[in-house]
Design an enzyme around this catalytic site. Sequence first.
Site, PDB file in Angstrom:
ATOM      1  N   GLY A  70       2.466   3.402   1.445  1.00  0.00           N
ATOM      2  CA  GLY A  70       3.212   3.785   2.812  1.00  0.00           C
ATOM      3  C   GLY A  70       4.013   5.186   3.156  1.00  0.00           C
ATOM      4  N   ARG A  71       3.819   5.679   1.911  1.00  0.00           N
ATOM      5  CA  ARG A  71       4.569   7.160   2.220  1.00  0.00           C
ATOM      6  C   ARG A  71       4.097   8.248   1.000  1.00  0.00           C
ATOM      7  NH1 ARG A  71      10.782   6.477   0.499  1.00  0.00           N
ATOM      8  NH2 ARG A  71      10.640   5.112  -0.985  1.00  0.00           N
TER       9      ARG A  71
ATOM     10  N   GLY B 265       0.812  -1.320  -0.129  1.00  0.00           N
ATOM     11  CA  GLY B 265      -0.094  -0.024  -0.173  1.00  0.00           C
ATOM     12  C   GLY B 265       0.754   1.329   0.036  1.00  0.00           C
TER      13      GLY B 265
ATOM     14  N   ASP C 196       7.544   4.891  -9.819  1.00  0.00           N
ATOM     15  CA  ASP C 196       8.330   4.317  -8.797  1.00  0.00           C
ATOM     16  C   ASP C 196      10.019   4.131  -9.020  1.00  0.00           C
ATOM     17  OD1 ASP C 196       5.921   4.291  -7.519  1.00  0.00           O
ATOM     18  OD2 ASP C 196       6.411   2.462  -6.212  1.00  0.00           O
TER      19      ASP C 196
ATOM     20  N   ASP D  67       4.147  -4.459  -7.376  1.00  0.00           N
ATOM     21  CA  ASP D  67       3.295  -3.228  -6.920  1.00  0.00           C
ATOM     22  C   ASP D  67       4.195  -1.797  -7.432  1.00  0.00           C
ATOM     23  OD1 ASP D  67       5.819  -4.436  -5.374  1.00  0.00           O
ATOM     24  OD2 ASP D  67       5.750  -2.575  -4.181  1.00  0.00           O
ATOM     25  N   ASN D  68       5.084  -2.256  -8.391  1.00  0.00           N
ATOM     26  CA  ASN D  68       5.598  -1.106  -8.982  1.00  0.00           C
ATOM     27  C   ASN D  68       5.426  -0.950 -10.428  1.00  0.00           C
ATOM     28  OD1 ASN D  68       7.038   0.190  -6.872  1.00  0.00           O
ATOM     29  ND2 ASN D  68       8.902  -1.027  -7.019  1.00  0.00           N
TER      30      ASN D  68
HETATM   31  P1  AMP Z   1       9.213   0.748  -3.077  1.00  0.00           P
HETATM   32  O1  AMP Z   1      10.243  -0.199  -2.867  1.00  0.00           O
HETATM   33  O2  AMP Z   1       9.598   2.057  -2.762  1.00  0.00           O
HETATM   34  O3  AMP Z   1       8.202   0.495  -4.296  1.00  0.00           O
HETATM   35  O4  AMP Z   1       8.107   0.371  -1.794  1.00  0.00           O
HETATM   36  C1  AMP Z   1       7.338  -0.821  -1.515  1.00  0.00           C
HETATM   37  C2  AMP Z   1       6.574  -0.631  -0.618  1.00  0.00           C
HETATM   38  O5  AMP Z   1       7.257  -0.076   0.924  1.00  0.00           O
HETATM   39  C3  AMP Z   1       5.533   0.410  -0.744  1.00  0.00           C
HETATM   40  O6  AMP Z   1       4.396  -0.052  -0.075  1.00  0.00           O
HETATM   41  C4  AMP Z   1       5.936   1.599   0.003  1.00  0.00           C
HETATM   42  O7  AMP Z   1       4.884   2.400   0.244  1.00  0.00           O
HETATM   43  C5  AMP Z   1       6.807   1.068   1.151  1.00  0.00           C
HETATM   44  N1  AMP Z   1       7.630   1.902   1.562  1.00  0.00           N
HETATM   45  C6  AMP Z   1       8.792   2.115   0.957  1.00  0.00           C
HETATM   46  N2  AMP Z   1       9.866   3.163   2.044  1.00  0.00           N
HETATM   47  C7  AMP Z   1       8.779   3.514   2.813  1.00  0.00           C
HETATM   48  C8  AMP Z   1       9.079   4.316   4.025  1.00  0.00           C
HETATM   49  N3  AMP Z   1       9.989   5.088   4.072  1.00  0.00           N
HETATM   50  N4  AMP Z   1       8.134   4.319   4.724  1.00  0.00           N
HETATM   51  C9  AMP Z   1       6.828   3.769   4.666  1.00  0.00           C
HETATM   52  N5  AMP Z   1       6.700   2.975   3.733  1.00  0.00           N
HETATM   53  C10 AMP Z   1       7.571   2.783   2.714  1.00  0.00           C
HETATM   54 MG    MG Z   2       6.649   1.255  -4.997  1.00  0.00          MG
END
Ligand code: AMP
Ligand code: MG
Length: 500
Positions: free
Chosen positions: A100-101, A98, A270, A260-261
């Site tokens: 997350g940020r 989801g 992403d 998810d990306n």
């Molecule tokens: P990503 O690898 O950046 O695509 O992130 C994968 C998942 O981790 C997604 O659900 C992001 O929202 C969550 N995520 C990555 N970094 C953070 C963070 N610093 N705080 C909260 N959620 C994160």
């Molecule tokens: Mg992502």
Amino acid sequence: MNMVEDFAPEVELGLAWRNSFAQLGTDFYTLLPPRPLSAPYWVGRSASVARELGLEPSWFESQDALEAFSGNQAIAGTQPLASVYSGHQFGVWAGQLGDGRALLLGETASGYEVQLKGSGLTPYSRMGDGRAVLRSSIREFLCSEAMHALGIPTSRALCVTGSDAPVRREEIETAAVVTRAAPSFIRFGHFEHFSAREQYAQLKTLADYVIERFYPACRETDRFAGNPYAAFLEMVSERTARMLAQWQAVGFCHGVMNTDNMSILGLTIDYGPFQFLDAFNPAHICNHSDHQGRYAYNKQPNVAYWNLFCLGQALLPLIGEQELALAALESYKTVFPAELGARMRAKLGLTDEQPGDMELIESIFKLLAKDRVDYTIFWRRLSHWVGGRAASDAPLPDDSVRDLFLDRPAIDAWLLQYSERLAKVGHGLAADLMLKTNPKFVLRNHLGEQAIRLAKLKDFSGVNTLQRLLEAPFAEHPGFDSYADFPPDWASTIEISCSS
Ligand code: AMP
Ligand code: MG
């Protein structure tokens, strides 16, 4: 307590907002405001994205804009929400993820969804802090705009704001927020989420929503016996195939092709540990966290198909018959090679397809790999080399291309064969096409790194310069040749990981 200061009025952007995603219901998201970011400052702004969204670029000059895009003031008419999705990460089912940020603010009348990324904790933050660091935010900002200028489907980036607020990664860094825009940020993982939970009503709601907004032709097609969900899978497969062909042609490595990306619209989204190839190594791994090389450059096309397969599996309850889903996915296998061939011919300045072209392409890639030739420089030099031959029947010896290779006899033989093939096109016409296809400037890691180092000292000139060059990557930009030069030795020591 000063009541006047505590009351943060809504900022009026003069945009008509809607949020059709919010109408799907609360199974799909959580409404919540961004978390404030202390004492923000501008890091980067894109006037062209502002215009695209319907904003006057001069609006960037206001303090309201700075506060709004840092999450400190609400924007009138928006309805910030974090959406829920799941996904496969590095080939393994990761369950619920989801936003997350990131927060979706809404959609502008121009058809863009606008998100703040790095705007604080959400119910989907898991172990994370909801923040994004300056380093990765600058990379996302610059690369979004670079990809767009290269003609590659991508989310856009309106601006980056920074703050001195500390953020803990491998070391202490500082926080930033990227404001990004795309017609939709819906991912394969949104579908996987509801399918995995056997929430098929929600799965159908989501599919119908995406089809109505972006793929209405699926309802009219007589392909797949009129099954709109199979037609939808086929269209996503085709768009993904076209995007992958463009990535491969320009030498772009995404680095984290988790489901998810993956955008349901075939957009590059992403931006994390991405990289444009320096020396051509087909097995190049750009993500320091990717120990198995799952997302190596030459694996990307197959990974995209694997991801589409996951999407197909998720859509199966709607499609009904496995045969239909498999048939829909087949399109990837025809569109990807056809598109890649077309992209590669364009890189060579070939305006049509002739027998022998495939061999010509394959043989140059073998030579590039054998001698680890710089990918971007090779194509740009080749474009000028062709242009030089157009200018004169008996050109001066131009060794700029052959100098890139160790195996001179091999490249000489290839250039001879290529030049004969080009005679059918005309060198002038070919060179014109090539100079519009093979960029002079790409966002190499070391260029990003240099801009980031300056930005950490609050000097944003590096970001601005790169932005200007990358917004017009096919132009010559006299005086900026060093940005189109070989990477320095230290570039190979840059380690870009998932940490962002
Ligand atoms: P990503 O690898 O950046 O695509 O992130 C994968 C998942 O981790 C997604 O659900 C992001 O929202 C969550 N995520 C990555 N970094 C953070 C963070 N610093 N705080 C909260 N959620 C994160
Ligand atoms: Mg992502």
